[in-house]
Design an enzyme around this catalytic site. Structure first.
Site, short mmCIF file in Angstrom:
data_model
loop_
_atom_site.label_atom_id
_atom_site.label_comp_id
_atom_site.label_asym_id
_atom_site.label_seq_id
_atom_site.Cartn_x
_atom_site.Cartn_y
_atom_site.Cartn_z
N CYS A 1 0.82 -1.22 0.00
CA CYS A 1 0.00 0.00 0.00
C CYS A 1 0.85 1.27 0.00
O CYS A 1 0.34 2.36 -0.27
CB CYS A 1 -0.94 -0.01 1.19
N HIS B 1 -3.12 7.02 3.05
CA HIS B 1 -3.61 5.76 2.45
C HIS B 1 -4.99 5.47 3.02
O HIS B 1 -5.24 5.61 4.21
CB HIS B 1 -2.62 4.63 2.78
N ASN C 1 -10.24 -0.18 0.53
CA ASN C 1 -8.78 -0.11 0.46
C ASN C 1 -8.34 -0.62 -0.93
O ASN C 1 -8.53 -1.80 -1.23
CB ASN C 1 -8.20 -0.97 1.58
N1 COA Z 1 -18.94 -8.32 10.10
C1 COA Z 1 -19.35 -8.58 11.33
N2 COA Z 1 -18.52 -8.93 12.33
C2 COA Z 1 -17.21 -9.00 12.03
C3 COA Z 1 -16.72 -8.74 10.74
C4 COA Z 1 -17.63 -8.38 9.76
N3 COA Z 1 -17.28 -8.10 8.50
N4 COA Z 1 -15.38 -8.87 10.76
C5 COA Z 1 -15.03 -9.20 12.01
N5 COA Z 1 -16.15 -9.30 12.78
C6 COA Z 1 -16.24 -9.64 14.19
C7 COA Z 1 -15.08 -10.49 14.67
O1 COA Z 1 -15.37 -11.86 14.44
C8 COA Z 1 -15.02 -10.14 16.14
O2 COA Z 1 -16.02 -10.88 16.80
P1 COA Z 1 -15.71 -11.50 18.27
O3 COA Z 1 -15.46 -10.30 19.13
O4 COA Z 1 -16.96 -12.24 18.57
O5 COA Z 1 -14.51 -12.37 18.09
C9 COA Z 1 -15.45 -8.68 16.17
O6 COA Z 1 -16.14 -8.44 14.95
C10 COA Z 1 -14.31 -7.71 16.32
O7 COA Z 1 -13.34 -8.03 15.32
P2 COA Z 1 -11.95 -7.31 15.29
O8 COA Z 1 -11.09 -7.95 14.24
O9 COA Z 1 -11.40 -7.21 16.67
O10 COA Z 1 -12.41 -5.85 14.79
P3 COA Z 1 -11.59 -4.52 14.74
O11 COA Z 1 -12.36 -3.48 15.43
O12 COA Z 1 -10.14 -4.73 15.08
O13 COA Z 1 -11.66 -4.18 13.19
C11 COA Z 1 -10.35 -4.16 11.17
C12 COA Z 1 -11.05 -5.02 12.23
C13 COA Z 1 -9.69 -5.10 10.17
C14 COA Z 1 -11.40 -3.34 10.47
C15 COA Z 1 -9.32 -3.26 11.86
O14 COA Z 1 -8.51 -4.00 12.72
C16 COA Z 1 -8.43 -2.53 10.87
O15 COA Z 1 -8.89 -1.79 10.02
N6 COA Z 1 -7.10 -2.66 11.02
C17 COA Z 1 -6.16 -2.01 10.13
C18 COA Z 1 -6.02 -2.87 8.96
C19 COA Z 1 -5.40 -2.23 7.76
O16 COA Z 1 -5.42 -1.07 7.56
N7 COA Z 1 -4.91 -3.12 6.91
C20 COA Z 1 -4.44 -2.79 5.62
C21 COA Z 1 -2.99 -2.72 5.56
S1 COA Z 1 -2.61 -1.58 4.32
#
Ligand code: COA
Length: 319
Positions: free
Chosen positions: A113, A248, A278
């Protein structure tokens, strides 16, 4: 030392829209969860039988036309991509062929990215040190091809798209004041995607995008904040003088958290992640292209990328 700057920009994205409501029908998720956790409402994705090359070429041709230069004046093509249609020939050769940029040297670059920022800084160095005048940097990605559409935690995050910048050292109007590149390879397992390793270990799932979302989130927020200070400093300007910050586009919560930490009244933070998701290295280019018409002479624009590697990069432009 010659000044280098941008003389053309283009962007293109597939027509097909994949909305959160479409995803609700594919995995156990909801529009509400996706919007609250990511800010994404919809993303563009390629049709089954499409490649990304056509969109990269479309973006490149728009940038070339805006720059007013002929295809044979292009001295090099650098294509940032982690998701080309083919590994070889590199995407840059195919872009050059389609544009008829027959004098250009070409190569692909993969800094995930951060790729457009890596491409921009590389192009700047070439244009400062070689007897050439024009370089094309493209960023085209189809991360949708690397997503497991049964995995709700990842398939909601990405879209496909392309952007292109034409650069010159021939009296550029929009000058690059400073760039920065960096990496923390000790965090390389935090975001992984593609390749052939899944064949070696016989784990088909290893082909798909995976990440440690929470650690990438923290990394991203702190990196945007850090680069907002260090890049202007290199150029001898103060962060508060930055008119537009284009980070980004991975998650609106990352962008909002960084904006809150920066809290500079004079700096507008640009986001279009709601409509594209993204798009990896294309995202900063797509956002820059969208707000291009708003810039005024003298405006300072800071672009900041981060991603797999883990990597980061940024560039400060004076309009
Ligand atoms: N719909 C519904 N529930 C979802 C889901 C979806 N699409 N995706 C995950 N969940 C659930 C998980 O299973 C988890 O449930 P649990 O608590 O029962 O285990 C809960 O939601 C929380 O998941 P979590 O992964 O902790 O969420 P988060 O708040 O960390 O958000 C991201 C996840 C990926 C959105 C976030 O971590 C993020 O954006 N990180 C940065 C990633 C990034 O920028 N990557 C690109 C690199 S360039």
């Amino acid at each position: 030392m010659k000044q280098v700057g941008i003389c053309g920009i283009g962007a293109a994205a597939p027509k097909k829209v994949l909305s959160n409501f479409d995803l609700e029908r594919m995995v156990d998720t909801s529009d509400e969860w996706i919007v609250t956790r990511t800010g994404i409402r919809e993303r563009r994705v390629l049709e089954k039988d499409e490649g990304i090359l056509g969109y990269v070429v479309e973006a490149a041709e728009i940038a070339r036309k805006q720059s007013g230069i002929a295809p044979e004046q292009i001295d090099f093509v650098i294509s940032s991509t982690l998701s080309p249609d083919r590994v070889s020939p590199a995407q840059a050769f195919e872009v050059a062929r389609e544009l008829q940029a027959n004098q250009a040297f070409c190569f692909d670059l993969n800094a995930a990215c951060s790729g457009l920022m890596y491409g921009l800084a590389t192009a700047e160095s070439f244009l400062k040190t070689r007897e050439i005048k024009y370089g094309l940097v493209t960023a085209g990605e189809q991360v949708s091809r690397f997503l497991d559409y049964n995995d709700r935690s990842t398939c909601i995050l990405f879209g496909d798209g392309a952007a292109a910048l034409m650069l010159t050292n021939d009296n550029p109007e929009h000058v690059i004041l400073a760039t920065e590149l960096g990496a923390n390879p000790n965090m390389s397992e935090e975001v992984v995607i593609g390749g052939v390793r899944h064949l070696l270990n016989n784990q088909p799932g290893d082909y798909y995008f995976r990440q440690n979302g929470k650690s990438v989130f923290r990394f991203a927020v702190s990196k945007i904040k850090e680069l907002y200070e260090t890049i202007p400093e290199k150029a001898g300007v103060r962060p508060e003088q930055i008119k537009y910050l284009i980070p980004h586009q991975a998650n609106i919560r990352i962008i909002d958290a960084a904006a809150k930490e920066i809290a500079s009244a004079g700096t507008e933070v640009i986001a279009n992640v709601d409509r594209y998701g993204n798009t990896s290295s294309a995202s900063i280019g797509l956002a820059l292209h969208e707000v291009w018409g708003r810039f005024q002479k003298g405006d300072l624009i800071l672009m900041v990328g981060f991603g797999a590697g883990l990597s980061w990069g940024g560039a400060l432009i004076q309009w």
